[in-house]
Design a protein around this motif. Structure first.
Motif, PDB file in Angstrom:
ATOM      1  N   LEU A 363       0.819  -1.214   0.000  1.00 45.06           N
ATOM      2  CA  LEU A 363       0.000   0.000   0.000  1.00 45.06           C
ATOM      3  C   LEU A 363       0.857   1.271   0.000  1.00 45.06           C
ATOM      4  N   GLY A 364       1.753   1.380   0.977  1.00 40.59           N
ATOM      5  CA  GLY A 364       2.547   2.605   1.145  1.00 40.59           C
ATOM      6  C   GLY A 364       3.450   2.901  -0.044  1.00 40.59           C
ATOM      7  N   ASN A 365       4.188   1.905  -0.496  1.00 38.80           N
ATOM      8  CA  ASN A 365       5.106   2.125  -1.626  1.00 38.80           C
ATOM      9  C   ASN A 365       4.353   2.438  -2.908  1.00 38.80           C
ATOM     10  N   LEU A 366       3.188   1.794  -3.085  1.00 41.64           N
ATOM     11  CA  LEU A 366       2.376   2.045  -4.276  1.00 41.64           C
ATOM     12  C   LEU A 366       1.981   3.520  -4.348  1.00 41.64           C
ATOM     13  N   LEU A 367       1.482   4.040  -3.231  1.00 36.66           N
ATOM     14  CA  LEU A 367       1.085   5.448  -3.205  1.00 36.66           C
ATOM     15  C   LEU A 367       2.300   6.348  -3.432  1.00 36.66           C
ATOM     16  N   ASN A 368       3.377   6.041  -2.748  1.00 35.21           N
ATOM     17  CA  ASN A 368       4.558   6.903  -2.769  1.00 35.21           C
ATOM     18  C   ASN A 368       5.138   7.030  -4.183  1.00 35.21           C
ATOM     19  N   ARG A 369       5.295   5.914  -4.860  1.00 32.55           N
ATOM     20  CA  ARG A 369       5.923   5.985  -6.179  1.00 32.55           C
ATOM     21  C   ARG A 369       4.967   6.556  -7.231  1.00 32.55           C
TER      22      ARG A 369
END
Length: 530
Positions: A363-369
């Protein structure tokens, strides 16, 4: 499915009123986190919600505990009740009422209810002989005891033999009415395994149960005979009713029952199932009151596959846990990883692996990138697209279209784990889609329109996932919404439905075009095992 009021837009849910013999344990936290998730989901639906929690503070066990500590029982109760409140604040529990059975208003409700049942001739004085477990505050039938007359729930304690006069409630009188209730409302007791336990118990024949004690000072006196003290369960269950009173209203049954009764859902641990599924509805029938909507008894928790206990030295301190790892991580693990209703296990290693994989990576990395690419390729704003501009055969659109209704059904069935699994299907598909479409490559080829379609699709999928996860991880969902350019806080319970009603925000294609996106930063820091 949860029992809902069809004639009014209200939803009342209770945790147990926790016994104050000691500070809260992880089992208490588990029930309360689940109750809070249900309450938050119902608020998203636009319901007027009342989440009740609190403490059960009377009885011999409390009196003895206070004596061993050399303090007044009320001092002990105040200290422990405050400990529960501290933990609920740390876990971001949005309760509406905190009911304490030592409150004066509660005594007035107990007295009025007692007299209603007394006037029905459902209370009588008789001799009580039997084995009594002080920890359960309950007389035990011989069939319920382990060898050596030990309680099956508290096997390290031998039950005490009692031979005294008590006032009794005519439970046996309501055998047929209870059996009719279970038959007419098969969802009254859930899950099915708990329902079967109750049906089996009731089918063996119900016995009247004692509702008073002699020589116990810590409790309310019996209205018709002050030499007796009202038994803790007859008193404690009525704490749910007291909690319904508005703060400034007079403590009467009519006032308490006016808006919120019958309560929709009692969420409890399976160890107190009988009191809520047998004794409580019979008491309500006796008082000529509607029976509550549903009783859901969840399972027990173990640690590393072992039962937890002080004697084993493997207790799990919920305050320490949330201070170390944060509320959302704890909430997510217990509600996602354990199928609600079954027994579940906590392993710190597995906990860290699960939350890192799901919340930090997927979830977090998906949003961040994706936000990083939107900043680089779209000037940090949502592409000038709407959901209707996305192809109907887009894999994320296909998952997202009916995801809100699927997740709603899961929440309504208290299937938190299932809700999370369905939401993460979209999140994982979004990661795969992003890698396959490679917008960085499309950008180099000058295919700006395709880049924008990919980024809009992924950003909208993250938004939808965050919204649907907000009953479980409200702080992370709020941060995701903030980074997507929304001014919505999922912990603002009075305004959440107006700001983000389920009927619209649980649909795919809500992200407004040209909305300014926030600065990308990690929404969940990876946890380390220390």
């Amino acid at each position: 499915m949860i029992h809902t009021n069809t004639t009014k837009n209200t939803f009342a849910i209770t945790t147990p009123l926790y016994y104050v013999n000691d500070l809260p344990h992880i089992g208490s936290a588990y029930t309360t986190m689940a109750s809070d998730a249900v309450a938050r989901f119902q608020r998203l639906q636009g319901k007027d919600v009342l989440l009740i929690t609190g403490t059960d503070e009377h009885g011999q066990k409390i009196q003895r505990t206070a004596e061993t500590q050399g303090v007044d029982p009320q001092v002990h109760c105040d200290k422990i009740a405050a400990g529960f409140d501290v933990l609920w604040q740390k876990l971001n529990i949005q309760y509406d009422r905190f009911s304490r059975t030592t409150a004066n208003r509660h005594q007035a409700i107990v007295k009025e209810f007692f007299m209603r049942v007394w006037d029905k001739s459902d209370i009588y004085l008789s001799q009580q002989q039997g084995w009594y477990c002080v920890s359960c505050e309950e007389f035990k039938e011989q069939r319920e005891l382990l060898p050596g007359n030990r309680c099956s729930i508290h096997p390290n304690q031998e039950a005490e033999w009692r031979d005294e006069q008590n006032y009794f409630f005519r439970l046996s009188k309501y055998q047929k009415q209870l059996e009719e209730l279970y038959q007419q409302r098969p969802d009254f007791i859930q899950p099915e395994s708990r329902r079967n336990e109750v049906l089996s118990f009731v089918s063996q024949g119900l016995q009247d149960f004692s509702i008073s004690r002699l020589n116990v000072d810590w409790g309310f006196p019996v209205p018709v005979d002050p030499s007796h003290t009202i038994y803790v369960w007859f008193d404690a269950l009525l704490g749910y009713v007291t909690a319904l009173l508005d703060p400034d209203s007079e403590a009467t049954l009519d006032n308490a029952l006016q808006k919120w009764w019958p309560i929709n859902l009692h969420l409890i641990g399976k160890d107190i199932l009988r009191f809520h599924a047998v004794y409580w509805p019979a008491m309500l029938m006796s008082a000529s009151l509607p029976v509550t909507g549903q009783v859901f008894g969840h399972g027990f928790l173990t640690k590393d596959g072992q039962k937890m206990g002080k004697s084993l030295g493997n207790t799990l301190d919920p305050v320490e846990l949330v201070d170390k790892y944060g509320a959302d991580a704890i909430r997510y693990y217990f509600l996602k990883e354990i199928e609600f209703g079954r027994d579940g296990d906590f392993s710190e290693t597995r906990f860290i692996d699960i939350v890192n994989a799901d919340l930090a990576n997927d979830l977090g990395n998906l949003l961040n990138r994706t936000l990083g690419m939107a900043k680089k390729y779209c000037q940090g704003i949502v592409p000038a697209l709407t959901g209707s501009d996305i192809s109907q055969v887009n894999p994320l659109l296909e998952i997202g279209l009916d995801l809100g209704s699927k997740v709603a059904r899961a929440y309504e069935s208290l299937a938190f784990s299932q809700a999370c699994q369905k939401i993460f299907t979209l999140i994982r598909a979004s990661n795969k889609f992003l890698d396959q479409q490679a917008p960085w490559s499309l950008y180099k080829q000058g295919k700006q329109q395709e880049v924008e379609q990919v980024l809009y699709t992924v950003l909208e999928s993250v938004r939808l996932a965050a919204y649907l996860l907000s009953p479980i991880i409200p702080s992370i969902s709020t941060e995701i919404y903030k980074q997507l350019g929304f001014a919505i806080d999922f912990s603002q319970k009075e305004h959440i439905f107006l700001a983000a009603p389920y009927v619209s925000h649980a649909s795919w294609g809500v992200l407004p075009q040209n909305q300014k996106l926030g600065k990308p930063k990690p929404v969940f820091a990876r946890l380390e095992l220390t």
